[in-house]
Design an enzyme around this catalytic site. Structure first.
Site, PDB file in Angstrom:
ATOM      1  N   CYS A  39      -5.910   6.069   7.579  1.00 57.66           N
ATOM      2  CA  CYS A  39      -5.390   4.935   6.817  1.00 57.66           C
ATOM      3  C   CYS A  39      -4.393   4.194   7.693  1.00 57.66           C
ATOM      4  CB  CYS A  39      -4.736   5.411   5.521  1.00 57.66           C
ATOM      5  SG  CYS A  39      -3.929   4.089   4.599  1.00 57.66           S
ATOM      6  N   GLY A  40      -4.638   2.926   7.928  1.00 54.75           N
ATOM      7  CA  GLY A  40      -3.784   2.158   8.822  1.00 54.75           C
ATOM      8  C   GLY A  40      -2.375   1.960   8.294  1.00 54.75           C
ATOM      9  N   ASN A  64      -6.786  10.602  -1.302  1.00 59.70           N
ATOM     10  CA  ASN A  64      -6.772   9.337  -2.025  1.00 59.70           C
ATOM     11  C   ASN A  64      -6.394   9.552  -3.485  1.00 59.70           C
ATOM     12  OD1 ASN A  64      -7.479   7.420  -0.058  1.00 59.70           O
ATOM     13  ND2 ASN A  64      -9.643   7.910  -0.233  1.00 59.70           N
ATOM     14  N   HIS A 109     -16.319   0.401   7.058  1.00 54.69           N
ATOM     15  CA  HIS A 109     -15.940  -0.888   6.490  1.00 54.69           C
ATOM     16  C   HIS A 109     -17.126  -1.840   6.479  1.00 54.69           C
ATOM     17  CE1 HIS A 109     -11.542  -0.257   6.376  1.00 54.69           C
ATOM     18  NE2 HIS A 109     -11.801   0.570   7.367  1.00 54.69           N
ATOM     19  N   GLU A 135     -10.825  -0.666  -1.579  1.00 59.13           N
ATOM     20  CA  GLU A 135     -10.805   0.543  -0.766  1.00 59.13           C
ATOM     21  C   GLU A 135     -11.626   1.663  -1.385  1.00 59.13           C
ATOM     22  OE1 GLU A 135      -7.499   2.027   1.452  1.00 59.13           O
ATOM     23  OE2 GLU A 135      -6.217   0.380   0.745  1.00 59.13           O
ATOM     24  N   ASN A 161     -13.215   5.234   9.676  1.00 61.52           N
ATOM     25  CA  ASN A 161     -13.676   5.174   8.291  1.00 61.52           C
ATOM     26  C   ASN A 161     -14.516   3.903   8.136  1.00 61.52           C
ATOM     27  OD1 ASN A 161     -11.533   3.400   8.580  1.00 61.52           O
ATOM     28  ND2 ASN A 161     -10.550   3.918   6.654  1.00 61.52           N
ATOM     29  N   ASN A 194     -15.415   0.976   2.491  1.00 55.35           N
ATOM     30  CA  ASN A 194     -14.359   0.027   2.180  1.00 55.35           C
ATOM     31  C   ASN A 194     -14.958  -1.363   2.360  1.00 55.35           C
ATOM     32  OD1 ASN A 194     -11.823   1.945   2.246  1.00 55.35           O
ATOM     33  ND2 ASN A 194     -13.001   2.432   4.072  1.00 55.35           N
ATOM     34  N   CYS A 251      -4.675  -2.931   3.535  1.00 56.59           N
ATOM     35  CA  CYS A 251      -5.487  -1.901   4.184  1.00 56.59           C
ATOM     36  C   CYS A 251      -5.461  -2.166   5.680  1.00 56.59           C
ATOM     37  CB  CYS A 251      -6.923  -1.926   3.656  1.00 56.59           C
ATOM     38  SG  CYS A 251      -8.027  -0.729   4.451  1.00 56.59           S
ATOM     39  N   GLY A 252      -4.801  -1.281   6.426  1.00 58.03           N
ATOM     40  CA  GLY A 252      -4.641  -1.491   7.864  1.00 58.03           C
ATOM     41  C   GLY A 252      -5.942  -1.391   8.634  1.00 58.03           C
ATOM     42  N   THR A 253      -6.729  -0.347   8.364  1.00 54.38           N
ATOM     43  CA  THR A 253      -8.022  -0.226   9.053  1.00 54.38           C
ATOM     44  C   THR A 253      -8.932  -1.382   8.657  1.00 54.38           C
ATOM     45  OG1 THR A 253      -8.831   1.265   7.307  1.00 54.38           O
ATOM     46  CG2 THR A 253      -7.907   2.289   9.289  1.00 54.38           C
ATOM     47  N   GLY A 254      -8.775  -1.860   7.406  1.00 51.36           N
ATOM     48  CA  GLY A 254      -9.569  -3.002   6.964  1.00 51.36           C
ATOM     49  C   GLY A 254      -9.212  -4.262   7.721  1.00 51.36           C
ATOM     50  N   ASN A 268       0.886  -1.167   0.000  1.00 50.08           N
ATOM     51  CA  ASN A 268       0.000   0.000   0.000  1.00 50.08           C
ATOM     52  C   ASN A 268       0.925   1.218   0.000  1.00 50.08           C
ATOM     53  OD1 ASN A 268      -2.834   0.894   2.166  1.00 50.08           O
ATOM     54  ND2 ASN A 268      -2.554   1.176   0.001  1.00 50.08           N
TER      55      ASN A 268
END
Length: 385
Positions: A173-174, A164, A264, A319, A262, A301, A328-331, A111
């Protein structure tokens, strides 16, 4: 043989012109040349003209003695002067030139982001429209987003903002926050274990650089209240949406909705096929239908998850604003939350993403999620605006 003056260009400049700068050696600097016919009819020799200069520093390059120069064309009689010695992000980004954006590109499990030193202003150095152009992988630098390191707000050390690749601005963003932490450490010339308080659109985030270079991030508490995610799906477990039905293009999917600041939407399969094989998905086709679904007023996401064991999950992600990405860290954090809520996994998991694994832990004692993973320098560069 004359060599024209050159300016620093992003690595993608050479790629966008269809030229390869690859080399079997470990290259720290690369020069690209264009051979052109001499304008003098009396001379049969070719003039070597410097077309552009790509400036690259690998994450392992810190010793000037390891400098090597490779060229697409060479001559035994040619003498090439190496670019100015750059040994850190700080020394490179101290360069101030009107109309030129200096940046460092980082990646976290593939990423990738363009990091900009914006510590002297609360306004981003570039517009969302410019970010779109810079993120273009054919005609720009190429990235999933542009991240700005800004002054802190409300007592925090720094502020992180992101554009983005489509020009939209996500809350957080993680993978980006890990790259941000490594970027700050290099700007400030900090060594060893370090932690920072970062103001983001998702609230306070605290990344900590470990002794081994990995970055552990306190991602805070997950948001499960449906209206706060946000989603228009009706809550079915308290105020949360857990393993609820979502119709997408005539197919009923089981989804759990989580926000890490954010939104998901996490799915482990459809009503018909509960054991999802994520590598078989046509992500480019199905991903946008989730992202723009009417049930997600702020878009979403989407994570598609395969369960190997209670401690081992695999995901692919579409994303919001960036499309299919390698990580995707938050994902990954949302996936573990959803896996726990649906009974698929425990609170500590390895999550495999296309770019590599992340370690995710959802601590019961404080309800915080902790993400641990890498962040590495790709190259330093400059681009005219």
């Amino acid at each position: 043989m004359a060599i024209a003056a050159a300016k620093l260009l992003p690595a993608a400049a050479a790629v966008s012109k269809g030229r390869s700068l690859s080399s079997p050696c470990s290259v720290s600097y690369s020069t690209l040349y264009r051979l052109s016919s001499s304008s003098s009819s009396s001379s049969s020799s070719a003039a070597l003209q410097l077309d552009s200069l790509k400036f690259v520093v690998s994450s392992k390059f810190r010793n000037p003695s390891s400098l090597r120069i490779c060229s697409a064309a060479s001559s035994s009689s040619m003498s090439i002067q190496a670019p100015p010695e750059i040994t850190s992000a700080a020394s490179f980004l101290e360069r101030k030139e009107s109309g030129i954006l200096h940046f460092v590109k980082y990646q976290g499990l593939g990423n990738d982001f363009i990091l900009v030193d914006n510590r002297d202003s609360h306004e981003p150095r570039i517009t969302p429209e410019q970010a779109v152009k810079l993120c273009d992988r054919n005609f720009g630098i190429g990235a999933d987003g542009v991240i700005f390191a800004m002054p802190g707000i409300n007592g925090t050390d720094y502020t992180m903002r992101i554009f983005n690749s489509d020009g939209s601005e996500p809350e957080m963003c993680g993978n980006g926050i890990r790259c941000f932490a490594r970027f700050i450490a290099e700007l400030e010339n900090l060594q060893g274990k370090q932690s920072f308080t970062i103001h983001t659109g998702a609230g306070l985030i605290v990344p900590e650089i470990q002794e081994d270079g990995q970055v552990r991030v306190d991602m805070g508490e997950p948001i499960l209240k449906a209206s706060d995610v946000p989603t228009k799906l009706q809550p079915n477990k308290g105020q949360s949406v857990v393993k609820s039905k979502l119709e997408v293009d005539g197919v009923s999917w089981n989804v759990t909705c989580v926000s890490m600041g954010n939104p998901h939407c996490v799915t482990f399969g459809t009503e018909v096929s509960k054991n999802l094989q994520v590598d078989e998905l046509n992500l480019a086709e199905i991903g946008p239908k989730f992202e723009h679904h009417v049930m997600f007023p702020a878009r979403t996401n989407t994570e598609f998850v395969q369960v190997f064991s209670p401690t081992h999950l695999k995901m692919r992600v579409w994303e919001r604003g960036a499309g299919a990405t390698l990580a995707c860290g938050t994902g990954a954090c949302s996936v573990v939350v959803a896996a726990v809520l649906e009974g698929h996994a425990g609170r500590s998991c390895t999550v495999d993403l296309p770019g590599g694994p992340l370690e995710i832990e959802w601590k019961e004692e404080n309800n915080h999620i902790y993400m641990t993973g890498p962040a590495e320098v790709v190259f330093y560069g400059s681009v005219p605006l």
